[in-house]
Design a protein around this motif. Sequence first.
Motif, short mmCIF file in Angstrom:
data_model
loop_
_atom_site.label_atom_id
_atom_site.label_comp_id
_atom_site.label_asym_id
_atom_site.label_seq_id
_atom_site.Cartn_x
_atom_site.Cartn_y
_atom_site.Cartn_z
N GLU A 11 0.84 -1.20 0.00
CA GLU A 11 0.00 0.00 0.00
C GLU A 11 0.88 1.26 0.00
OE1 GLU A 11 -3.40 2.17 2.78
OE2 GLU A 11 -2.37 0.41 3.54
N TYR A 12 1.91 1.26 0.82
CA TYR A 12 2.82 2.41 0.88
C TYR A 12 3.55 2.60 -0.45
CZ TYR A 12 2.31 2.54 6.02
OH TYR A 12 1.83 2.65 7.30
N LEU A 13 4.03 1.53 -1.04
CA LEU A 13 4.73 1.63 -2.32
C LEU A 13 3.81 2.18 -3.40
CD1 LEU A 13 6.80 -1.68 -2.41
CD2 LEU A 13 7.68 0.65 -2.18
N VAL A 14 2.59 1.70 -3.45
CA VAL A 14 1.63 2.18 -4.45
C VAL A 14 1.31 3.65 -4.21
CG1 VAL A 14 -0.76 1.95 -5.26
CG2 VAL A 14 0.65 -0.09 -4.94
N ALA A 15 1.12 4.03 -2.97
CA ALA A 15 0.80 5.42 -2.64
C ALA A 15 1.92 6.35 -3.08
CB ALA A 15 0.53 5.57 -1.15
N VAL A 16 3.16 5.96 -2.85
CA VAL A 16 4.30 6.79 -3.27
C VAL A 16 4.35 6.86 -4.80
CG1 VAL A 16 6.81 7.00 -3.32
CG2 VAL A 16 5.65 6.43 -1.18
N ALA A 17 4.14 5.74 -5.44
CA ALA A 17 4.17 5.71 -6.91
C ALA A 17 3.07 6.59 -7.50
CB ALA A 17 4.03 4.28 -7.41
N GLU A 18 1.89 6.54 -6.92
CA GLU A 18 0.76 7.31 -7.46
C GLU A 18 0.84 8.79 -7.15
OE1 GLU A 18 -2.62 3.80 -7.70
OE2 GLU A 18 -2.77 5.28 -6.08
N THR A 19 1.33 9.14 -5.97
CA THR A 19 1.38 10.55 -5.58
C THR A 19 2.69 11.21 -6.01
OG1 THR A 19 2.30 10.10 -3.40
CG2 THR A 19 -0.12 10.19 -3.59
N GLY A 20 3.74 10.42 -6.11
CA GLY A 20 5.03 10.97 -6.49
C GLY A 20 5.78 11.63 -5.35
#
Length: 56
Positions: A11-20
């Motif tokens: 979840e954290y990895l996806v959030a960083v990828a999506e928000t930048g």
Amino acid sequence: MSNPLSLRQLEYLVAVAETGQISRAALRCNVSQSSMTIALKKTRAHTRLQATDSTC
């Protein structure tokens, strides 16, 4: 054999990828920026991922 990533780590990895941004990802996941950074460092060490941006 190492343990698979937890759902929270993904979840954290996806959030960083999506928000930048780590700060925006932390807000999205309702955690502090420092907690997000620590979790990402552990995830990177666990998976041996190399971030192109050394912000974490």
